[in-house]
Scaffold this motif. Structure first.
Motif, PDB file in Angstrom:
ATOM      1  N   SER A  60      28.861  29.324  54.974  1.00  0.00           N
ATOM      2  CA  SER A  60      28.747  30.052  56.465  1.00  0.00           C
ATOM      3  C   SER A  60      29.645  31.106  56.625  1.00  0.00           C
ATOM      4  CB  SER A  60      28.602  29.148  57.477  1.00  0.00           C
ATOM      5  OG  SER A  60      29.673  28.224  57.660  1.00  0.00           O
ATOM      6  N   ASN A  61      29.582  31.859  57.436  1.00  0.00           N
ATOM      7  CA  ASN A  61      30.545  32.895  57.904  1.00  0.00           C
ATOM      8  C   ASN A  61      30.386  34.145  56.773  1.00  0.00           C
ATOM      9  OD1 ASN A  61      32.509  33.743  59.748  1.00  0.00           O
ATOM     10  ND2 ASN A  61      34.205  33.459  58.441  1.00  0.00           N
ATOM     11  N   VAL A  62      29.407  34.071  55.976  1.00  0.00           N
ATOM     12  CA  VAL A  62      29.305  35.200  55.074  1.00  0.00           C
ATOM     13  C   VAL A  62      29.170  36.494  55.689  1.00  0.00           C
ATOM     14  CG1 VAL A  62      28.146  36.041  52.946  1.00  0.00           C
ATOM     15  CG2 VAL A  62      28.502  33.641  53.346  1.00  0.00           C
ATOM     16  N   ASN A  63      28.557  36.331  56.838  1.00  0.00           N
ATOM     17  CA  ASN A  63      28.232  37.896  57.591  1.00  0.00           C
ATOM     18  C   ASN A  63      29.518  38.337  58.087  1.00  0.00           C
ATOM     19  OD1 ASN A  63      25.563  37.256  57.411  1.00  0.00           O
ATOM     20  ND2 ASN A  63      25.294  36.668  59.282  1.00  0.00           N
ATOM     21  N   ALA A  64      30.655  37.699  58.115  1.00  0.00           N
ATOM     22  CA  ALA A  64      32.017  38.130  58.563  1.00  0.00           C
ATOM     23  C   ALA A  64      32.861  38.804  57.284  1.00  0.00           C
ATOM     24  CB  ALA A  64      32.495  37.022  59.425  1.00  0.00           C
ATOM     25  N   ALA A  69      37.706  40.747  51.089  1.00  0.00           N
ATOM     26  CA  ALA A  69      38.316  39.584  51.918  1.00  0.00           C
ATOM     27  C   ALA A  69      38.846  38.404  51.178  1.00  0.00           C
ATOM     28  CB  ALA A  69      36.970  39.195  52.908  1.00  0.00           C
ATOM     29  N   ALA A  70      39.816  37.725  51.737  1.00  0.00           N
ATOM     30  CA  ALA A  70      40.260  36.521  50.952  1.00  0.00           C
ATOM     31  C   ALA A  70      39.401  35.282  50.996  1.00  0.00           C
ATOM     32  CB  ALA A  70      41.430  36.227  51.705  1.00  0.00           C
ATOM     33  N   ALA A  71      39.469  34.562  49.847  1.00  0.00           N
ATOM     34  CA  ALA A  71      38.292  33.495  49.940  1.00  0.00           C
ATOM     35  C   ALA A  71      38.508  32.644  51.081  1.00  0.00           C
ATOM     36  CB  ALA A  71      38.582  32.668  48.532  1.00  0.00           C
ATOM     37  N   SER A  72      39.746  32.622  51.527  1.00  0.00           N
ATOM     38  CA  SER A  72      40.191  31.656  52.543  1.00  0.00           C
ATOM     39  C   SER A  72      39.423  31.934  53.829  1.00  0.00           C
ATOM     40  CB  SER A  72      41.738  31.854  53.030  1.00  0.00           C
ATOM     41  OG  SER A  72      42.043  32.955  53.340  1.00  0.00           O
ATOM     42  N   SER A  73      38.566  33.025  53.923  1.00  0.00           N
ATOM     43  CA  SER A  73      37.803  33.549  55.439  1.00  0.00           C
ATOM     44  C   SER A  73      36.553  32.992  55.215  1.00  0.00           C
ATOM     45  CB  SER A  73      37.860  34.992  55.384  1.00  0.00           C
ATOM     46  OG  SER A  73      37.424  35.536  54.274  1.00  0.00           O
ATOM     47  N   LEU A  74      36.278  32.270  53.794  1.00  0.00           N
ATOM     48  CA  LEU A  74      34.981  31.535  53.899  1.00  0.00           C
ATOM     49  C   LEU A  74      34.850  30.167  54.318  1.00  0.00           C
ATOM     50  CD1 LEU A  74      31.923  32.201  52.499  1.00  0.00           C
ATOM     51  CD2 LEU A  74      33.021  31.028  50.451  1.00  0.00           C
ATOM     52  N   LEU A  93      36.059  25.206  45.321  1.00  0.00           N
ATOM     53  CA  LEU A  93      36.427  26.324  44.718  1.00  0.00           C
ATOM     54  C   LEU A  93      35.438  27.350  44.656  1.00  0.00           C
ATOM     55  CD1 LEU A  93      38.945  24.916  41.711  1.00  0.00           C
ATOM     56  CD2 LEU A  93      39.454  25.781  43.923  1.00  0.00           C
ATOM     57  N   VAL A  94      35.761  28.685  44.481  1.00  0.00           N
ATOM     58  CA  VAL A  94      34.869  29.792  44.539  1.00  0.00           C
ATOM     59  C   VAL A  94      35.006  30.447  43.000  1.00  0.00           C
ATOM     60  CG1 VAL A  94      33.898  31.910  45.326  1.00  0.00           C
ATOM     61  CG2 VAL A  94      34.768  30.287  46.911  1.00  0.00           C
ATOM     62  N   ASN A 112      36.712  28.694  30.421  1.00  0.00           N
ATOM     63  CA  ASN A 112      37.704  29.826  30.988  1.00  0.00           C
ATOM     64  C   ASN A 112      37.701  30.384  32.089  1.00  0.00           C
ATOM     65  OD1 ASN A 112      38.953  29.398  28.110  1.00  0.00           O
ATOM     66  ND2 ASN A 112      37.407  30.736  27.080  1.00  0.00           N
ATOM     67  N   ALA A 113      36.739  29.856  33.118  1.00  0.00           N
ATOM     68  CA  ALA A 113      36.465  30.363  34.262  1.00  0.00           C
ATOM     69  C   ALA A 113      37.853  30.179  35.082  1.00  0.00           C
ATOM     70  CB  ALA A 113      35.266  29.816  35.014  1.00  0.00           C
ATOM     71  N   HIS A 114      38.031  31.091  36.112  1.00  0.00           N
ATOM     72  CA  HIS A 114      39.123  31.163  37.016  1.00  0.00           C
ATOM     73  C   HIS A 114      38.501  31.410  38.327  1.00  0.00           C
ATOM     74  CE1 HIS A 114      41.958  31.379  34.120  1.00  0.00           C
ATOM     75  NE2 HIS A 114      41.539  32.203  33.387  1.00  0.00           N
ATOM     76  N   ALA A 115      38.992  30.501  39.252  1.00  0.00           N
ATOM     77  CA  ALA A 115      38.451  30.541  40.556  1.00  0.00           C
ATOM     78  C   ALA A 115      39.118  31.897  41.513  1.00  0.00           C
ATOM     79  CB  ALA A 115      39.142  29.271  41.559  1.00  0.00           C
ATOM     80  N   VAL A 116      38.177  32.595  42.202  1.00  0.00           N
ATOM     81  CA  VAL A 116      38.467  33.877  42.630  1.00  0.00           C
ATOM     82  C   VAL A 116      39.310  33.843  43.838  1.00  0.00           C
ATOM     83  CG1 VAL A 116      36.328  34.872  41.640  1.00  0.00           C
ATOM     84  CG2 VAL A 116      36.488  34.040  44.012  1.00  0.00           C
ATOM     85  N   SER A 117      40.197  34.695  44.461  1.00  0.00           N
ATOM     86  CA  SER A 117      41.163  34.524  45.541  1.00  0.00           C
ATOM     87  C   SER A 117      40.480  35.756  46.590  1.00  0.00           C
ATOM     88  CB  SER A 117      42.415  34.848  45.371  1.00  0.00           C
ATOM     89  OG  SER A 117      42.658  36.146  44.519  1.00  0.00           O
ATOM     90  N   THR A 118      39.726  36.596  46.087  1.00  0.00           N
ATOM     91  CA  THR A 118      38.960  37.556  46.919  1.00  0.00           C
ATOM     92  C   THR A 118      37.646  37.893  46.619  1.00  0.00           C
ATOM     93  OG1 THR A 118      39.652  39.493  45.406  1.00  0.00           O
ATOM     94  CG2 THR A 118      41.312  38.926  47.276  1.00  0.00           C
ATOM     95  N   LEU A 119      36.986  38.340  47.754  1.00  0.00           N
ATOM     96  CA  LEU A 119      35.364  38.548  47.644  1.00  0.00           C
ATOM     97  C   LEU A 119      35.121  39.707  47.773  1.00  0.00           C
ATOM     98  CD1 LEU A 119      34.564  35.667  49.969  1.00  0.00           C
ATOM     99  CD2 LEU A 119      34.561  35.492  47.533  1.00  0.00           C
ATOM    100  N   LYS A 120      34.051  40.310  46.797  1.00  0.00           N
ATOM    101  CA  LYS A 120      33.521  41.689  46.915  1.00  0.00           C
ATOM    102  C   LYS A 120      32.122  41.785  47.605  1.00  0.00           C
ATOM    103  CE  LYS A 120      37.332  43.034  44.796  1.00  0.00           C
ATOM    104  NZ  LYS A 120      38.249  44.132  45.518  1.00  0.00           N
ATOM    105  N   LYS A 121      31.791  42.725  48.162  1.00  0.00           N
ATOM    106  CA  LYS A 121      30.615  43.005  48.621  1.00  0.00           C
ATOM    107  C   LYS A 121      29.461  43.030  47.581  1.00  0.00           C
ATOM    108  CE  LYS A 121      30.793  48.076  49.144  1.00  0.00           C
ATOM    109  NZ  LYS A 121      30.972  48.947  49.896  1.00  0.00           N
TER     110      LYS A 121
END
Length: 598
Positions: A60-64, A69-74, A93-94, A112-121
């Motif tokens: 949730s909170n994806v609309n914001a 934005a940081a993954a911490s806002s999700l 983890l995202v 070899n996947a890495h969790a993301v710290s920022t989200l892109k539109k």
């Protein structure tokens, strides 16, 4: 109730204790459900012998979320429909969706996947939850399997499994244009397919026991309607099943094993949530008519036939597009033209000798509030000599045509606007009301949505259009009902609600005249928080526990001086050896003398 788990940095916070799933209109993507079958051959297991725990992960909170934005806002929600065994723990983890495969509800992350710290539109992601813990077993119990594999129960009665579960979501690309809207998929009554509509009506048949399945309501809505958005944006219904269950709960219609008894009124409204991939949302009100069973042609002949403008309608229930009729639009503070409705609708039966006989029709306008612009259902009915009733429903619009209609997610007050002041009036709106709105204004930091007309001077809190979390409380002290001003009132004809009853309220308290209250969900009525929430008091003396007859209970238990004890509400006067003593209730039929507290 859902527990929202918020990420902490690039790693993730430990998930909180899991509770039963509650439908939410803010979930941005459908949850992925993962069955985890737990079985054991031991006879002493605390968990049931065979238990299926269905976990779901949603976001949730994806609309914001904005670009970068940081993954911490999700926010991530982990839910379970199981009480035993309990589901706790885990890390969330995202990852980019391309790095995660979810098959049969089990998520596999690329090596070899890495969790993301920022989200892109406009980017697709996957949320993965690892190391889920199941608890509630007998220590070292043997013969337990999870997902068909033998697992070990530790000395604390827990199973920690690396099974991963996940949910996909896409951050909105706000550069896409266009508001979401709903259109008809098939012809419905007089409305052709591919017609844009602001509200809908579906009819769902009950079985011979007057039962209706939730799935049949979902199917009827998705069969008749779909969502889209203008421009390059796309839109869809987010969770129709959840919306139906929320509507049934708001209408006080209990659901058991996926079905419910058709309500006495024969109808209820579902506010279907719509989400566009540009982040814009709307709600689409659907009137659900549940009158009538799956009847054969010979059984239908036992019901009267309702007509509209001379044309026969299906019996025993029908929906009508009356949007072009003069009575379909009502002036603000005007009255519904019931005479015109009765002229347009008729009813007839066929007598034993094959002749037609006319019946009078009744018009139910009880759900129409002409003081507040909006869309409201009207029902026309007719009953024959066998006491069989047929009904037809249509929608009337109150107020100015061309307004933007929004559906309230909770009940609330109507305010009068005057300059830079907003004053409560005696008028209220109910949860699920479809209001004509004309933009917002902000006064003293609070947002109000103007209703009825652009210059009406009337408004409601903008927050009424946002879902508010509810919780179930146990009444521990008989509770009086109060209105928004703290004055005594009634609910469903009753002044109070008795002790030990369950009441669903909005989660956050409100302050009225300096005291905290809970608002009863779906109403404008309040109860004092002290009647459901404990007040901690410190004992000044050792204390015994008594029942409501003044007799000591739990004779081996003495509450010690200096300990804190939870009490509920005001003191009771209980006779003890013929003398009245003031006592606080501490639990069901358990009391402690007031004199023992500091």
């Amino acid at each position: 109730m859902k527990k929202n788990i918020k990420f902490v940095g690039a790693a993730a916070a430990a998930l909180l204790a899991v509770a039963p799933v509650v439908a939410s209109t803010t979930v941005a993507s459908a949850a992925t459900t993962v069955p985890v079958e737990v079985s054991g051959n031991g006879s002493t297991t605390t968990a049931t012998a065979t238990t299926k725990a269905v976990l779901s992960v949603s976001v949730s909170n994806v609309n914001a979320i904005k670009d970068g934005a940081a993954a911490s806002s999700l926010k991530v929600n982990l839910n379970s429909n199981v009480g035993t065994p309990k589901v706790t723990g885990g890390k969330a983890l995202v990852y980019p969706k391309s790095e995660v495969q979810i098959n049969d509800g089990v998520a596999t992350v690329s090596a070899n996947a890495h969790a993301v710290s920022t989200l892109k539109k406009g980017t697709e992601y996957a949320v993965v939850v690892k190391d889920v813990t199941l608890s509630g077993f007998t220590a070292d119990q043997k013969g337990v399997t999870v997902n068909g594999k033998d697992v070990k129960v530790d000395t604390y009665g827990n199973i920690t499994t690396p099974t991963t579960v996940g949910a996909y979501f896409t951050t909105p690309d706000t550069s896409l244009t266009g508001e979401p809207y709903v259109y008809t998929k098939i012809q419905q009554g007089g409305i052709k397919a591919d017609t844009v509509v602001s509200n809908g009506t579906v009819s769902v048949a009950a079985d011979g026991n007057n039962k209706v399945s939730v799935s049949s309501v979902v199917d009827a809505i998705t069969k008749n309607f779909a969502a889209q958005a203008a421009g390059t944006a796309t839109a869809s219904f987010t969770n129709v099943e959840g919306d139906v269950n929320s509507a049934l709960n708001a209408a006080s219609i209990p659901v058991s094993n996926g079905s419910f008894t058709a309500p006495a009124s024969g109808l209820f409204t579902v506010n279907v949530s719509v989400l566009a991939n540009n982040g814009k949302t709307m709600t689409f009100p659907v009137l659900v008519i549940t009158n009538g069973t799956n009847l054969t042609d010979s059984q239908k002949a036992l019901y009267p036939v309702i007509t509209y403008n001379g044309k026969d309608l299906s019996q025993p229930s029908a929906t009508v597009d009356a949007s072009g009729a003069s009575f379909a639009n009502v002036a603000l503070n005007g009255s519904v033209d019931t005479a015109a409705i009765k002229n347009a609708f008729g009813a007839k039966v066929v007598t034993n000798d094959g002749k037609q006989q006319s019946l009078s029709v009744s018009v139910d306008t009880s759900k129409v509030n002409t003081a507040v612009a909006g869309k409201y259902p009207v029902t026309v009915s007719a009953t024959n000599a066998n006491n069989n009733t047929s009904k037809a429903a249509f929608t009337v619009t109150v107020g100015v045509a061309g307004a933007t209609y929004k559906t309230t997610a909770q009940a609330g007050d109507v305010y009068s606007l005057n300059g830079n002041t907003a004053t409560k009036t005696s008028e209220t709106v109910n949860s699920g009301a479809s209001l004509a709105t004309f933009g917002t204004v902000t006064i003293d930091g609070t947002s109000y949505t103007i209703i009825n007309s652009k210059n009406s001077g009337k408004a409601v809190l903008t927050s009424l259009f946002t879902s508010q979390k509810t919780t179930e409380k146990t009444i521990m002290h008989i509770a009086q009902y109060y209105d928004k001003d703290g004055k005594k009132t009634t609910l469903n004809g009753k002044n109070t609600v008795g002790a030990y009853n369950k009441v669903t309220v909005y989660e956050n308290t409100v302050t009225i005249n300096g005291k905290k209250y809970y608002q009863v969900a779906g109403s404008t009525v309040y109860i004092k928080a002290t009647n459901v929430d404990p007040t901690s008091r410190t004992l000044g003396h050792n204390a015994y526990i008594y029942n409501n007859k003044g007799k000591r209970v739990q004779k081996t238990t003495t509450l010690k001086k200096g300990s804190n004890v939870n009490t509920y509400g005001g003191a009771f006067s209980i006779k003890q050896n013929g003398v009245k003593k003031a006592m606080y209730r501490i639990n069901k039929n358990q009391y402690v003398k007031v004199a023992n507290f500091k």
